[in-house]
Design a protein around this motif. Structure first.
Motif, PDB file in Angstrom:
ATOM      1  N   THR A   1      19.416  93.703  42.018  1.00 34.16           N
ATOM      2  CA  THR A   1      19.889  93.660  43.140  1.00 34.16           C
ATOM      3  C   THR A   1      20.176  92.166  43.676  1.00 34.16           C
ATOM      4  O   THR A   1      21.447  91.857  44.085  1.00 34.16           O
ATOM      5  CB  THR A   1      19.063  94.451  44.190  1.00 34.16           C
ATOM      6  OG1 THR A   1      18.829  95.784  43.953  1.00 34.16           O
ATOM      7  CG2 THR A   1      19.825  94.640  45.485  1.00 34.16           C
ATOM      8  N   GLY A   2      19.424  91.511  43.570  1.00 33.13           N
ATOM      9  CA  GLY A   2      19.529  89.941  44.026  1.00 33.13           C
ATOM     10  C   GLY A   2      20.497  89.348  42.984  1.00 33.13           C
ATOM     11  O   GLY A   2      21.265  88.598  43.559  1.00 33.13           O
ATOM     12  N   LEU A   3      20.277  89.768  41.478  1.00 34.83           N
ATOM     13  CA  LEU A   3      21.467  89.213  40.807  1.00 34.83           C
ATOM     14  C   LEU A   3      22.802  89.510  41.109  1.00 34.83           C
ATOM     15  O   LEU A   3      23.774  88.794  41.011  1.00 34.83           O
ATOM     16  CB  LEU A   3      21.068  89.414  39.329  1.00 34.83           C
ATOM     17  CG  LEU A   3      19.908  88.572  38.723  1.00 34.83           C
ATOM     18  CD1 LEU A   3      19.403  89.029  37.231  1.00 34.83           C
ATOM     19  CD2 LEU A   3      19.937  87.036  38.725  1.00 34.83           C
ATOM     20  N   TYR A   4      22.917  90.825  41.511  1.00 32.01           N
ATOM     21  CA  TYR A   4      24.007  91.432  41.899  1.00 32.01           C
ATOM     22  C   TYR A   4      24.667  90.810  43.215  1.00 32.01           C
ATOM     23  O   TYR A   4      25.881  90.296  43.169  1.00 32.01           O
ATOM     24  CB  TYR A   4      24.226  93.057  42.093  1.00 32.01           C
ATOM     25  CG  TYR A   4      25.261  93.418  42.664  1.00 32.01           C
ATOM     26  CD1 TYR A   4      26.751  93.418  41.880  1.00 32.01           C
ATOM     27  CD2 TYR A   4      25.635  93.513  44.028  1.00 32.01           C
ATOM     28  CE1 TYR A   4      27.942  93.776  42.316  1.00 32.01           C
ATOM     29  CE2 TYR A   4      26.765  93.967  44.564  1.00 32.01           C
ATOM     30  CZ  TYR A   4      27.930  94.157  43.536  1.00 32.01           C
ATOM     31  OH  TYR A   4      29.062  94.426  44.422  1.00 32.01           O
TER      32      TYR A   4
ATOM     33  N   ASN B   1      26.056  84.637  49.877  1.00 29.15           N
ATOM     34  CA  ASN B   1      25.484  85.772  49.126  1.00 29.15           C
ATOM     35  C   ASN B   1      25.041  85.331  47.634  1.00 29.15           C
ATOM     36  O   ASN B   1      23.694  85.729  47.326  1.00 29.15           O
ATOM     37  CB  ASN B   1      26.690  86.529  48.845  1.00 29.15           C
ATOM     38  CG  ASN B   1      27.083  87.518  49.715  1.00 29.15           C
ATOM     39  OD1 ASN B   1      26.639  87.414  51.001  1.00 29.15           O
ATOM     40  ND2 ASN B   1      28.118  88.458  49.489  1.00 29.15           N
ATOM     41  N   MET B   2      25.346  83.953  47.359  1.00 28.93           N
ATOM     42  CA  MET B   2      24.656  83.554  46.052  1.00 28.93           C
ATOM     43  C   MET B   2      23.315  83.013  46.303  1.00 28.93           C
ATOM     44  O   MET B   2      22.398  83.203  45.596  1.00 28.93           O
ATOM     45  CB  MET B   2      25.615  82.474  45.567  1.00 28.93           C
ATOM     46  CG  MET B   2      25.077  81.825  44.088  1.00 28.93           C
ATOM     47  SD  MET B   2      26.205  80.487  43.577  1.00 28.93           S
ATOM     48  CE  MET B   2      25.884  79.150  44.841  1.00 28.93           C
ATOM     49  N   LEU B   3      23.114  82.323  47.277  1.00 30.27           N
ATOM     50  CA  LEU B   3      21.876  81.741  47.688  1.00 30.27           C
ATOM     51  C   LEU B   3      20.960  82.738  47.974  1.00 30.27           C
ATOM     52  O   LEU B   3      19.720  82.640  47.545  1.00 30.27           O
ATOM     53  CB  LEU B   3      21.988  80.537  48.847  1.00 30.27           C
ATOM     54  CG  LEU B   3      22.857  79.388  48.466  1.00 30.27           C
ATOM     55  CD1 LEU B   3      22.998  78.566  49.708  1.00 30.27           C
ATOM     56  CD2 LEU B   3      21.960  78.580  47.306  1.00 30.27           C
ATOM     57  N   VAL B   4      21.305  83.591  48.909  1.00 28.21           N
ATOM     58  CA  VAL B   4      20.270  84.924  49.426  1.00 28.21           C
ATOM     59  C   VAL B   4      20.114  85.567  48.124  1.00 28.21           C
ATOM     60  O   VAL B   4      18.767  86.091  48.020  1.00 28.21           O
ATOM     61  CB  VAL B   4      21.094  85.613  50.538  1.00 28.21           C
ATOM     62  CG1 VAL B   4      20.182  86.878  50.656  1.00 28.21           C
ATOM     63  CG2 VAL B   4      21.082  84.789  51.577  1.00 28.21           C
ATOM     64  N   GLY B   5      20.842  86.163  47.200  1.00 28.16           N
ATOM     65  CA  GLY B   5      20.776  86.741  46.079  1.00 28.16           C
ATOM     66  C   GLY B   5      19.839  86.054  45.187  1.00 28.16           C
ATOM     67  O   GLY B   5      18.829  86.769  44.777  1.00 28.16           O
ATOM     68  N   ILE B   6      19.914  84.688  44.829  1.00 22.63           N
ATOM     69  CA  ILE B   6      19.035  84.057  44.107  1.00 22.63           C
ATOM     70  C   ILE B   6      17.589  84.175  44.669  1.00 22.63           C
ATOM     71  O   ILE B   6      16.686  84.471  44.099  1.00 22.63           O
ATOM     72  CB  ILE B   6      19.453  82.754  43.831  1.00 22.63           C
ATOM     73  CG1 ILE B   6      20.708  83.001  42.846  1.00 22.63           C
ATOM     74  CG2 ILE B   6      18.315  81.908  43.228  1.00 22.63           C
ATOM     75  CD1 ILE B   6      21.264  81.304  42.694  1.00 22.63           C
TER      76      ILE B   6
END
Length: 129
Positions: free
Chosen positions: A27-30, A50-55
Motif C-alpha cells: 500500500t505504501g509503495l503504491y 503522495n510520494m513522501l507519505v507513501g514512503i
C-alpha cells in the motif's frame, strides 16, 4: 523486557501479522507511485505529498511492528494518521481538485492504509494479552 520482545515477535510471526505487514508495504509503495500510475502527476504538490507519505507509510509499517509494544502501538497510530492524511490531502494540498481520479485514488488508498494500520494496532494489542 524480554517478555515485551517476545510479544512483538508473536505479533509478526503469525500469518495474519505477516499479511498485514506485506499489504501495508504494498500500500505504501503504491501510494508513493500512484501519481505516475494513475496519471495525476501534473498536480505536482500532491504528487510529491503522495510520494513522501507513501514512503513513510511503507517504512513505518514494514518495520516488523517494532520491537516493543509501546513502539508498535505508536507506529500503528502514526500510520493511521498517515492514512487519514492521504484521504484529505487532495483538498488540503491541491485545493480545488479538478480530477476525479485524484480524489478516488487517495480516498481508496487512504482507507486501505487506515484499515491496515488499525489491524496492526489490534494485532499488537492481542500479542500483549
Amino acid at each position: 523486557m524480554r517478555l515485551r520482545h517476545e510479544m512483538a515477535e508473536r505479533a509478526t510471526s503469525t500469518p495474519q501479522g505477516q499479511a498485514i505487514e506485506t499489504l501495508a508495504l504494498l500500500t505504501g509503495l503504491y501510494l508513493a507511485a500512484s501519481p505516475w500510475i494513475t496519471g495525476f502527476n501534473n498536480l505536482s504538490t500532491l504528487a510529491v505529498t503522495n510520494m513522501l507519505v507513501g514512503i513513510a507509510y511503507a517504512v513505518l509499517m514494514s518495520g516488523g511492528f517494532g520491537r516493543a509494544y509501546e513502539r508498535t502501538h505508536s507506529m500503528a497510530w502514526a500510520a493511521c494518521a498517515l492514512g487519514a492524511w492521504t484521504i484529505i490531502a487532495p483538498w488540503v494540498v491541491a485545493g480545488d481538485v479538478s480530477t476525479t481520479k485524484t480524489v478516488v485514488n487517495n480516498i481508496i488508498t487512504g482507507v486501505i492504509a487506515l484499515l491496515l494500520a488499525l489491524a496492526a494496532a489490534a494485532a499488537a494489542r492481542r500479542a500483549e494479552s
